[in-house]
Design an enzyme around this catalytic site. Structure first.
Site, PDB file in Angstrom:
ATOM      1  N   HIS A 181     -50.549   3.274 -56.401  1.00  0.00           N
ATOM      2  CA  HIS A 181     -50.701   3.352 -57.851  1.00  0.00           C
ATOM      3  C   HIS A 181     -51.735   4.414 -58.190  1.00  0.00           C
ATOM      4  O   HIS A 181     -52.496   4.876 -57.340  1.00  0.00           O
ATOM      5  CB  HIS A 181     -51.076   1.999 -58.461  1.00  0.00           C
ATOM      6  CG  HIS A 181     -52.426   1.467 -58.102  1.00  0.00           C
ATOM      7  ND1 HIS A 181     -53.019   0.405 -58.739  1.00  0.00           N
ATOM      8  CD2 HIS A 181     -53.320   1.861 -57.149  1.00  0.00           C
ATOM      9  CE1 HIS A 181     -54.203   0.155 -58.213  1.00  0.00           C
ATOM     10  NE2 HIS A 181     -54.400   1.012 -57.244  1.00  0.00           N
ATOM     11  N   CYS A 200     -59.854   6.616 -58.377  1.00  0.00           N
ATOM     12  CA  CYS A 200     -58.540   5.986 -58.576  1.00  0.00           C
ATOM     13  C   CYS A 200     -57.671   6.744 -59.575  1.00  0.00           C
ATOM     14  O   CYS A 200     -56.488   6.445 -59.706  1.00  0.00           O
ATOM     15  CB  CYS A 200     -58.718   4.545 -59.045  1.00  0.00           C
ATOM     16  SG  CYS A 200     -59.550   3.506 -57.831  1.00  0.00           S
ATOM     17  N   HIS A 206     -53.072   6.434 -54.754  1.00  0.00           N
ATOM     18  CA  HIS A 206     -53.530   5.867 -53.480  1.00  0.00           C
ATOM     19  C   HIS A 206     -52.830   4.513 -53.322  1.00  0.00           C
ATOM     20  O   HIS A 206     -52.216   4.005 -54.263  1.00  0.00           O
ATOM     21  CB  HIS A 206     -55.056   5.693 -53.465  1.00  0.00           C
ATOM     22  CG  HIS A 206     -55.551   4.745 -54.499  1.00  0.00           C
ATOM     23  ND1 HIS A 206     -55.677   5.102 -55.826  1.00  0.00           N
ATOM     24  CD2 HIS A 206     -55.923   3.440 -54.427  1.00  0.00           C
ATOM     25  CE1 HIS A 206     -56.110   4.066 -56.523  1.00  0.00           C
ATOM     26  NE2 HIS A 206     -56.263   3.037 -55.698  1.00  0.00           N
ATOM     27  N   HIS A 208     -52.364   0.329 -51.485  1.00  0.00           N
ATOM     28  CA  HIS A 208     -52.994  -0.915 -51.047  1.00  0.00           C
ATOM     29  C   HIS A 208     -51.967  -1.790 -50.340  1.00  0.00           C
ATOM     30  O   HIS A 208     -50.763  -1.700 -50.624  1.00  0.00           O
ATOM     31  CB  HIS A 208     -53.544  -1.717 -52.233  1.00  0.00           C
ATOM     32  CG  HIS A 208     -54.615  -1.032 -53.006  1.00  0.00           C
ATOM     33  ND1 HIS A 208     -55.922  -0.946 -52.568  1.00  0.00           N
ATOM     34  CD2 HIS A 208     -54.571  -0.391 -54.212  1.00  0.00           C
ATOM     35  CE1 HIS A 208     -56.639  -0.291 -53.461  1.00  0.00           C
ATOM     36  NE2 HIS A 208     -55.849   0.055 -54.471  1.00  0.00           N
ATOM     37  N   ASP A 246     -42.485  -3.545 -53.312  1.00  0.00           N
ATOM     38  CA  ASP A 246     -42.882  -3.111 -51.974  1.00  0.00           C
ATOM     39  C   ASP A 246     -42.494  -1.653 -51.716  1.00  0.00           C
ATOM     40  O   ASP A 246     -41.369  -1.229 -52.012  1.00  0.00           O
ATOM     41  CB  ASP A 246     -42.243  -4.011 -50.916  1.00  0.00           C
ATOM     42  CG  ASP A 246     -42.836  -3.795 -49.546  1.00  0.00           C
ATOM     43  OD1 ASP A 246     -44.057  -3.568 -49.448  1.00  0.00           O
ATOM     44  OD2 ASP A 246     -42.077  -3.850 -48.560  1.00  0.00           O
ATOM     45  N   HIS A 247     -43.451  -0.884 -51.157  1.00  0.00           N
ATOM     46  CA  HIS A 247     -43.255   0.529 -50.830  1.00  0.00           C
ATOM     47  C   HIS A 247     -42.779   1.334 -52.040  1.00  0.00           C
ATOM     48  O   HIS A 247     -41.832   2.121 -51.953  1.00  0.00           O
ATOM     49  CB  HIS A 247     -42.292   0.684 -49.643  1.00  0.00           C
ATOM     50  CG  HIS A 247     -42.931   0.372 -48.335  1.00  0.00           C
ATOM     51  ND1 HIS A 247     -43.199  -0.921 -47.932  1.00  0.00           N
ATOM     52  CD2 HIS A 247     -43.389   1.188 -47.337  1.00  0.00           C
ATOM     53  CE1 HIS A 247     -43.785  -0.897 -46.740  1.00  0.00           C
ATOM     54  NE2 HIS A 247     -43.926   0.362 -46.359  1.00  0.00           N
ATOM     55  N   GLU A 293     -56.142  -7.224 -53.913  1.00  0.00           N
ATOM     56  CA  GLU A 293     -55.835  -5.798 -53.805  1.00  0.00           C
ATOM     57  C   GLU A 293     -56.492  -5.181 -52.579  1.00  0.00           C
ATOM     58  O   GLU A 293     -55.932  -4.295 -51.927  1.00  0.00           O
ATOM     59  CB  GLU A 293     -56.307  -5.082 -55.070  1.00  0.00           C
ATOM     60  CG  GLU A 293     -55.950  -3.610 -55.114  1.00  0.00           C
ATOM     61  CD  GLU A 293     -56.408  -2.959 -56.403  1.00  0.00           C
ATOM     62  OE1 GLU A 293     -55.559  -2.764 -57.303  1.00  0.00           O
ATOM     63  OE2 GLU A 293     -57.612  -2.651 -56.526  1.00  0.00           O
TER      64      GLU A 293
END
Length: 308
Positions: A181, A200, A206, A208, A246-247, A293
């Site tokens: 994100h 950020c 980046h 998580h 996801d991904h 996170e």
């Protein structure tokens, strides 16, 4: 007053003025815990159902002779300190839990231990699910200890909480997804976003590894021993959260975040919004979303009054 509210109350009561303190803290409120572990097996099979229906309802858990878990029990007890500075003598607590819970259950098949699980012989018995097992443990410990709450881990990704409220229990499942994100409000300049979000806000984002806990509340079914269909709950979370998140690059791949900054708080809120009605449709109520996170950051959303 619920489990969480009672904990806060005990903490507040613990901050009495120093001048009012009795020797050794006598009379001050406190919540203490005791941990106990046992290993046991169980088998999900109801005699009134045929083989196909048992398999449909309980999946691999219906396979004979059953399967086992290393259970971890946390006993929460509340009270006031005595003249020795203790709520309870922990040696006595340990022996009570051992006599009533771990000795009767450890290295046994749960179906063959307590009458509450004897579904072959008793119409009022239920399957030894995590939540029904916790209810049965409460009945045995409550006359001996000042219980506030019980938590039972069946495995690191599945646990139940019970507060002594008749057949009401809480069930939590834990899963994970990986996503990228970027924290930036589209109406602000890059410089303004970096002043708010720091690193950020960098243009390429980046990632998580997010750990998600979903807690539901419901009534324990008098025969299945479940607050809801566990497989159905796991499928909802997989289909509505893990698979679409996801991904991905959340800002670009999840429509909700095209114009909403994907902070941990907003991700948790969006997950709560996505799951609320589908969980109600399988007979439970969404209680809490906990989204981790990073080791340092998490967001918690309560979909109803906070209890656990």
């Amino acid at each position: 007053m619920g489990f969480r509210a009672l904990t806060v109350a005990a903490q507040v009561n613990g901050h009495a003025a120093t001048a009012d303190l009795a020797p050794h803290g006598q009379g001050r409120a406190c919540v203490i815990t005791r941990r106990a572990c046992f290993s046991a097996s169980h088998h999900y099979w109801l005699p009134e159902l045929d083989g196909a229906e048992n398999k449909r309802r309980f999946g691999p858990c219906s396979q004979a002779p059953g399967h086992g878990h290393n259970y971890e029990l946390i006993v929460f007890m509340e009270g006031v300190l005595d003249a020795d500075g203790m709520v309870l003598n922990l040696s006595e607590v340990k022996h009570a839990i051992r006599a009533e819970v771990t000795d009767p259950l450890d290295f046994h098949c749960l179906n063959n231990t307590w009458p509450e699980f004897a579904v072959e012989q008793r119409a009022e018995a239920a399957l030894p699910t995590t939540e029904w097992l916790l209810h049965a443990i409460w009945q045995r410990l409550q006359p001996l200890l000042p219980l506030k709450a019980l938590r039972l881990y069946e495995q690191p990704t599945l646990w139940a909480d019970y507060l002594g409220n008749a057949m009401e229990a809480f069930l939590t499942i834990r899963t994970h997804f990986s996503a990228a994100h970027r924290l930036a409000r589209p109406e602000l300049s890059q410089q303004e976003n970096e002043q708010i979000y720091g690193k950020c806000a960098r243009p390429h984002g980046h990632g998580h590894n997010y750990f998600l806990e979903v807690t539901v509340r419901g009534q324990i079914d008098a025969r299945t021993g479940m607050v809801c269909d566990l497989a159905a709950l796991q499928k909802l979370v997989q289909d509505l959260v893990v698979e679409p998140f996801d991904h991905t690059f959340l800002n670009k791949d999840v429509p909700f975040f095209l114009d909403c900054v994907p902070t941990a708080e907003n991700i948790a809120l969006h997950i709560s919004d996505r799951l609320n009605q589908p969980i109600a449709a399988i007979g439970a109520a969404l209680h809490k979303i906990h989204l981790q996170e990073s080791p340092n950051n998490a967001a918690v959303i309560y979909a109803e009054a906070a209890l656990v």
